[in-house]
Design a protein around this motif. Structure first.
Motif, PDB file in Angstrom:
ATOM      1  N   LYS A   1      38.314  30.948  39.630  1.00  0.00           N
ATOM      2  CA  LYS A   1      38.858  29.911  38.765  1.00  0.00           C
ATOM      3  C   LYS A   1      40.028  30.478  37.992  1.00  0.00           C
ATOM      4  CE  LYS A   1      37.723  26.372  35.641  1.00  0.00           C
ATOM      5  NZ  LYS A   1      37.106  25.132  35.811  1.00  0.00           N
ATOM      6  N   GLY A   2      41.197  29.888  38.194  1.00  0.00           N
ATOM      7  CA  GLY A   2      42.377  30.309  37.456  1.00  0.00           C
ATOM      8  C   GLY A   2      42.447  29.587  36.125  1.00  0.00           C
ATOM      9  N   TYR A   3      43.232  30.104  35.243  1.00  0.00           N
ATOM     10  CA  TYR A   3      43.377  29.491  33.935  1.00  0.00           C
ATOM     11  C   TYR A   3      44.609  28.600  33.924  1.00  0.00           C
ATOM     12  CZ  TYR A   3      39.823  32.666  32.353  1.00  0.00           C
ATOM     13  OH  TYR A   3      38.646  33.325  32.196  1.00  0.00           O
ATOM     14  N   LYS A   4      44.520  27.529  33.158  1.00  0.00           N
ATOM     15  CA  LYS A   4      45.645  26.621  33.036  1.00  0.00           C
ATOM     16  C   LYS A   4      46.621  27.171  32.004  1.00  0.00           C
ATOM     17  CE  LYS A   4      43.234  22.347  34.030  1.00  0.00           C
ATOM     18  NZ  LYS A   4      42.853  21.037  33.491  1.00  0.00           N
ATOM     19  N   MET A   5      47.905  26.964  32.276  1.00  0.00           N
ATOM     20  CA  MET A   5      48.910  27.343  31.288  1.00  0.00           C
ATOM     21  C   MET A   5      49.013  26.222  30.261  1.00  0.00           C
ATOM     22  SD  MET A   5      51.781  28.935  33.780  1.00  0.00           S
ATOM     23  CE  MET A   5      52.831  29.416  32.437  1.00  0.00           C
ATOM     24  N   LYS A   6      49.235  26.591  29.023  1.00  0.00           N
ATOM     25  CA  LYS A   6      49.320  25.574  27.978  1.00  0.00           C
ATOM     26  C   LYS A   6      50.752  25.094  27.812  1.00  0.00           C
ATOM     27  CE  LYS A   6      45.353  26.724  25.214  1.00  0.00           C
ATOM     28  NZ  LYS A   6      44.859  26.985  23.871  1.00  0.00           N
ATOM     29  N   THR A   7      50.892  23.798  27.582  1.00  0.00           N
ATOM     30  CA  THR A   7      52.186  23.190  27.312  1.00  0.00           C
ATOM     31  C   THR A   7      52.498  23.347  25.830  1.00  0.00           C
ATOM     32  OG1 THR A   7      51.894  21.581  29.063  1.00  0.00           O
ATOM     33  CG2 THR A   7      53.460  21.026  27.347  1.00  0.00           C
TER      34      THR A   7
END
Length: 150
Positions: A79-85
């Motif tokens: 599971k990869g992590y989402k980048m934050k906007t």
């Protein structure tokens, strides 16, 4: 109508690194029964349909009699992590249909009485972000649909 069931063996690899050839491979073999009409539901939001997960080529072992054993089904979950906007940047920049990043002009927030009408109208228009600033904007807004050739 009777639903047919299939018997399969699942091998879950325990550990993050690949063992060297002289180390023993530790894995847990878990038999399970899955209906072919339904999907196998995992703990995340993804499912495996039709029991076709990733099978690693090294997983097939050769027995002592020289016959290949059937390759086990290896489930790999990474599971990869989402980048934050950056939300302040998301409010300041827009993308056109052709993929250009647009911004507002500076200077139309206050002290508008001393600026003439022509200047206020010109400051109201949107302007394309300069090419040298594209990397900064894209870094703050990783999910923008940007055409980098513009």
């Amino acid at each position: 109508m009777a639903a047919s069931t299939t018997m399969a063996t699942t091998v879950f690899s325990l550990g993050f690194r690949t063992p060297s050839p002289h180390q023993a491979v530790r894995s847990a073999t878990v038999p399970f029964v899955a209906k072919s009409t339904q999907s196998l539901n995992l703990s995340s939001s993804h499912t495996i349909r039709g029991l076709r997960p990733l099978v690693l080529p090294q997983a097939a072992a050769v027995s002592t009699s020289g016959h290949k054993t059937p390759s086990p089904m290896t489930v790999v979950c990474a599971k990869g992590y989402k980048m934050k906007t950056h939300k302040a940047s998301a409010k300041r920049f827009r993308v056109t249909g052709s993929g250009k990043i647009m911004r507002r002009r500076a200077g139309k927030q206050h002290l508008l009485r001393k600026k003439n009408t022509k200047r206020r109208v010109r400051l109201s228009k949107m302007l394309q972000v300069d090419r040298s600033d594209y990397n900064n904007v894209i870094g703050a807004l990783p999910y923008l649909k940007v055409n980098r050739s513009n």
